[in-house]
Design a protein around this motif. Structure first.
Motif, short mmCIF file in Angstrom:
data_model
loop_
_atom_site.label_atom_id
_atom_site.label_comp_id
_atom_site.label_asym_id
_atom_site.label_seq_id
_atom_site.Cartn_x
_atom_site.Cartn_y
_atom_site.Cartn_z
N TRP A 245 0.85 -1.19 0.00
CA TRP A 245 0.00 0.00 0.00
C TRP A 245 0.89 1.25 0.00
O TRP A 245 1.91 1.30 0.70
CB TRP A 245 -0.89 0.03 1.23
CG TRP A 245 -2.03 -0.95 1.21
CD1 TRP A 245 -2.08 -2.14 0.58
CD2 TRP A 245 -3.28 -0.78 1.87
NE1 TRP A 245 -3.28 -2.75 0.79
CE2 TRP A 245 -4.05 -1.95 1.59
CE3 TRP A 245 -3.83 0.20 2.68
CZ2 TRP A 245 -5.34 -2.13 2.08
CZ3 TRP A 245 -5.12 0.03 3.17
CH2 TRP A 245 -5.87 -1.12 2.87
N ASP B 290 0.23 3.80 1.45
CA ASP B 290 0.12 4.40 2.78
C ASP B 290 1.43 4.32 3.56
O ASP B 290 1.66 5.10 4.49
CB ASP B 290 -0.97 3.70 3.60
CG ASP B 290 -2.35 3.85 2.99
OD1 ASP B 290 -2.46 4.29 1.84
OD2 ASP B 290 -3.34 3.51 3.69
N HIS B 291 2.27 3.35 3.21
CA HIS B 291 3.49 3.15 3.98
C HIS B 291 4.58 4.17 3.62
O HIS B 291 5.51 4.39 4.41
CB HIS B 291 4.03 1.73 3.77
CG HIS B 291 5.10 1.34 4.74
ND1 HIS B 291 4.92 1.34 6.10
CD2 HIS B 291 6.39 0.96 4.55
CE1 HIS B 291 6.03 0.96 6.70
NE2 HIS B 291 6.94 0.74 5.79
N HIS C 227 -1.19 12.63 0.71
CA HIS C 227 -1.81 11.33 0.45
C HIS C 227 -2.90 11.02 1.48
O HIS C 227 -4.05 10.72 1.11
CB HIS C 227 -0.73 10.25 0.48
CG HIS C 227 -1.27 8.86 0.41
ND1 HIS C 227 -1.78 8.31 -0.75
CD2 HIS C 227 -1.37 7.87 1.36
CE1 HIS C 227 -2.17 7.07 -0.51
NE2 HIS C 227 -1.93 6.78 0.76
N TYR C 228 -2.57 11.09 2.76
CA TYR C 228 -3.56 10.76 3.78
C TYR C 228 -4.74 11.72 3.74
O TYR C 228 -5.89 11.34 3.95
CB TYR C 228 -2.90 10.77 5.16
CG TYR C 228 -2.11 9.52 5.46
CD1 TYR C 228 -2.73 8.27 5.49
CD2 TYR C 228 -0.75 9.58 5.74
CE1 TYR C 228 -2.01 7.12 5.78
CE2 TYR C 228 -0.03 8.44 6.02
CZ TYR C 228 -0.65 7.21 6.04
OH TYR C 228 0.05 6.08 6.32
N LYS D 44 -6.91 10.54 0.99
CA LYS D 44 -7.59 9.29 1.32
C LYS D 44 -8.82 9.56 2.18
O LYS D 44 -9.85 8.89 2.07
CB LYS D 44 -6.64 8.35 2.07
CG LYS D 44 -5.74 7.53 1.17
CD LYS D 44 -5.20 6.30 1.87
CE LYS D 44 -6.27 5.25 2.05
NZ LYS D 44 -5.76 4.02 2.69
N HIS E 120 -5.35 3.54 -1.83
CA HIS E 120 -3.98 3.19 -1.46
C HIS E 120 -3.12 2.72 -2.63
O HIS E 120 -1.97 2.34 -2.44
CB HIS E 120 -4.00 2.10 -0.39
CG HIS E 120 -4.62 0.82 -0.85
ND1 HIS E 120 -5.96 0.59 -0.81
CD2 HIS E 120 -4.08 -0.30 -1.40
CE1 HIS E 120 -6.24 -0.61 -1.29
NE2 HIS E 120 -5.10 -1.17 -1.66
N TYR F 15 -0.53 7.59 -5.08
CA TYR F 15 0.24 8.34 -4.10
C TYR F 15 0.40 9.77 -4.58
O TYR F 15 0.62 10.02 -5.78
CB TYR F 15 1.62 7.71 -3.86
CG TYR F 15 2.34 8.36 -2.70
CD1 TYR F 15 1.77 8.32 -1.43
CD2 TYR F 15 3.53 9.05 -2.86
CE1 TYR F 15 2.38 8.94 -0.35
CE2 TYR F 15 4.17 9.65 -1.78
CZ TYR F 15 3.57 9.60 -0.53
OH TYR F 15 4.17 10.21 0.54
#
Length: 626
Positions: free
Chosen positions: A390, A392-393, A528-529, A532, A540, A543
């Motif tokens: 993902w 997200d990392h 990104h977050y 989201k 996810h 990016y």
């Protein structure tokens, strides 16, 4: 409570100032101050680059499979590499290492296949640090001058030269035959009757002779082909520790049996026979480090390696890539790197360190410029490319690297890693495109590309010791996708397929943009977050982030999905709009990779939106005009 964006903004705004700082706000010395633009390192496996033969017989000889030469790096070849957007070439495998090909007619002693990996040999089993691999010379008797000429050509083409130094180990049969008068090769003055002495260069196993590993799983040196020295024996009495630390007189076949470990004054029980650096030297510059070691007694192996590095600096080499640096005490790196920087303050020093817990130690105390960002960013991007990771990392990784982001070199391929296009990795070189955009634009650190990566080389050959998925560094072999780009020495991609040409065009556009971008040496913020949470249709497998330096501002978005398009209104939060000083209105955005998609940033009520459509594997680098 501050938002995640606010925290990242406040921590990373310092990056745009060009100087790292302590928590108390005072200036902090860093080994490599940020340059005006990003660096791009192009790693070439020197023996393979210019080889045009396509036989590719497993365990093939030099005559059967061919070999590249220094001379193959013609002005045309170097210009094509420079046009890719490259600033530094890392010529891998230059120092003279052990190899099976017979050069005894040139006064070079033969090497034993029982302690060599492959037929062409490992570049990390160096036999003579004061000379170059005879395979690489048109005239092996004149090989060092041919290398000097390569350095001159590279500089004339506008790039700098990096070569390897392998500090942890040398070839089992290290000779140092061309060591300058007044110096001694490694091990020449050792007391071999004891396991350890601080002034020995190697560790010994008194009373036991070396025994060749016990081969299994069908392996035999040279694939079982006959050779007068391939007899299961190698004379070494007493035996020495193997390069990876094995203390057995008969190392395992999976040990680095072709090498022996160098003694840096560290006893078998871990005690140091040298002064340790006080903690405050993590904050002091290279001049202070050099002064610290002045007049202090250090192990002879330290002095030998410093002499070796300065020898190559004297030949015009601009920097080094250090193999397995974390296996060597950090004090040695302080000693070596401060000495190199005294001779050439602009030397480019990069190293393998795979333990993130040691990063700051080797950067600040060891005075490394750059370390591989392998186990954090590379591994994260690999998982995303393979389909189960993902995005997200990515910001999680960056959050832990804020203070050292400039020093963590990014890559997607090198000689140790699987080719992106190999079935064992992604199976399609295009899957690396969004990851490459992220890797090359995410931070201020240099970017590294491995030769053939830009044309989708899959590393499919069964070369002998080297197996498919990684282009072999041990064998004589051709590199097919790369050979098509070489086009018989024209270096113009004339024989490349349409897909290979399109991929190289992508790399060229991206890398040339990065080396000319002011914003990429400035600040970063993750969006990104935020998207989201607030943007329908965003997930996810996408990016997004922003980069800026003053009025040069970028919005970067990547789609990692190979079979899915995205359409959404990307959102820029109020904190960022205020930071950029934008008022309500509409702002045109220029797409910097292909220029084929026009976009607009609409600002209303201190927030921004950009209507985007992302094709599969597409990335957009959107620039807000100044």
């Amino acid at each position: 409570m501050k938002s995640i964006l606010s925290v990242i903004l406040s921590s990373l705004l310092l990056a745009s100032c060009g100087q790292e700082r302590h928590a108390d706000g005072g200036p902090k010395d860093i080994t490599a101050m940020k340059k005006p633009h990003k660096a791009v390192v192009y790693q070439v496996f020197t023996r393979l680059f210019g080889n045009t033969q396509t036989t590719n017989k497993p365990w093939g000889t030099l005559e059967e499979n061919g070999v590249g030469k220094f001379a193959d790096f013609t002005p045309e070849a170097l210009r094509a590499i420079r046009d890719l957007g490259v600033t530094h070439i890392w010529y891998t495998g230059v120092p003279h290492h052990a190899l099976v090909t017979d050069y005894s007619d040139y006064g070079i002693s033969p090497d034993d296949p029982d302690v060599i990996k492959g037929r062409a040999g490992s570049p990390y089993a160096v036999k003579d640090y004061y000379n170059v691999n005879p395979d690489l010379a048109t005239d092996p008797a004149n090989r060092l001058e041919e290398f000097r000429a390569l350095v001159r050509r590279t500089h004339k083409a506008g790039m700098q030269v990096i070569i390897d130094i392998v500090p942890n180990h040398v070839a089992r049969n290290y000779e140092g035959a061309t060591t300058p008068e007044g110096s001694q090769p490694f091990g020449a003055d050792d007391d071999t009757s004891v396991a350890y002495r601080p002034d020995n260069d190697f560790y010994y196993i008194p009373g036991e002779a070396f025994r060749v590993p016990e081969w299994r799983d069908g392996y035999q040196p040279l694939g079982g082909q006959p050779h007068p020295l391939a007899d299961g024996r190698y004379e070494e009495d007493p035996a020495r520790w193997t390069g990876n630390g094995s203390r057995l007189a008969q190392p395992d076949m999976n040990d680095w049996y072709e090498t022996i470990k160098v003694n840096y004054g560290v006893s078998p029980d871990g005690a140091y026979a040298f002064d340790t650096l006080p903690g405050e030297y993590a904050e002091r510059d290279v001049a202070a480090h050099q002064a610290f070691w002045e007049g202090r007694e250090v192990p002879p192996s330290w002095q030998k390696f410093r002499d070796i590095a300065l020898f190559w600096i004297g030949l015009g080499v601009d920097g080094f890539r250090y193999d397995m640096a974390e296996m060597v005490p950090v004090e040695f790196w302080s000693y070596l790197n401060s000495g190199i920087k005294a001779a050439n303050p602009e030397a480019f020093l990069m190293a393998e360190v795979y333990n993130p817990g040691l990063y700051r130690e080797y950067i600040h105390k060891g005075k490394m410029d750059y370390l591989y960002d392998k186990v954090e960013l590379y591994d994260s991007l690999k998982h995303i490319m393979k389909g189960y990771g993902w995005t997200d990392h990515i910001p999680v990784v960056l959050r832990g690297q804020t203070d050292i982001e400039h020093h963590l070199l990014h890559f997607l391929e090198n000689h140790d890693e699987q080719r992106i296009a190999s079935p064992e990795f992604a199976g399609d070189a295009r899957l690396g495109m969004p990851a490459m955009v992220v890797s090359a634009t995410l931070t201020t650190s240099p970017t590294m590309v491995y030769f053939g990566q830009e044309v989708g080389e899959p590393g499919a050959e069964d070369a002998g010791f080297g197996k498919p998925s990684r282009t072999s560094i041990f064998d004589y072999i051709g590199v097919p996708h790369h050979q098509r780009w070489m086009n018989g020495g024209a270096f113009d991609g004339g024989a490349s397929t349409d897909s290979e040409k399109a991929l190289r065009d992508f790399y060229s556009r991206l890398l040339n943009f990065t080396v000319g971008s002011r914003a990429l040496m400035g600040a970063y913020a993750d969006i990104h977050y935020y998207n989201k949470e607030h943007t329908p249709g965003y997930d996810h497998r996408v990016y997004s982030f922003v980069r800026w330096e003053g009025s040069d501002r970028l919005v970067i978005v990547s789609n990692f999905e190979k079979d899915r398009s995205y359409a959404f209104d990307l959102r820029l939060p109020g904190e960022l709009i205020r930071e950029w000083g934008l008022s309500d209105g509409t702002y045109p955005l220029q797409e910097m990779l292909y220029g084929n998609k026009s976009s607009q940033l609409k600002v209303a009520g201190a927030a921004g939106t950009v209507a985007l459509e992302l094709d599969p594997l597409e990335s957009l680098i959107l620039r807000l005009p100044e």
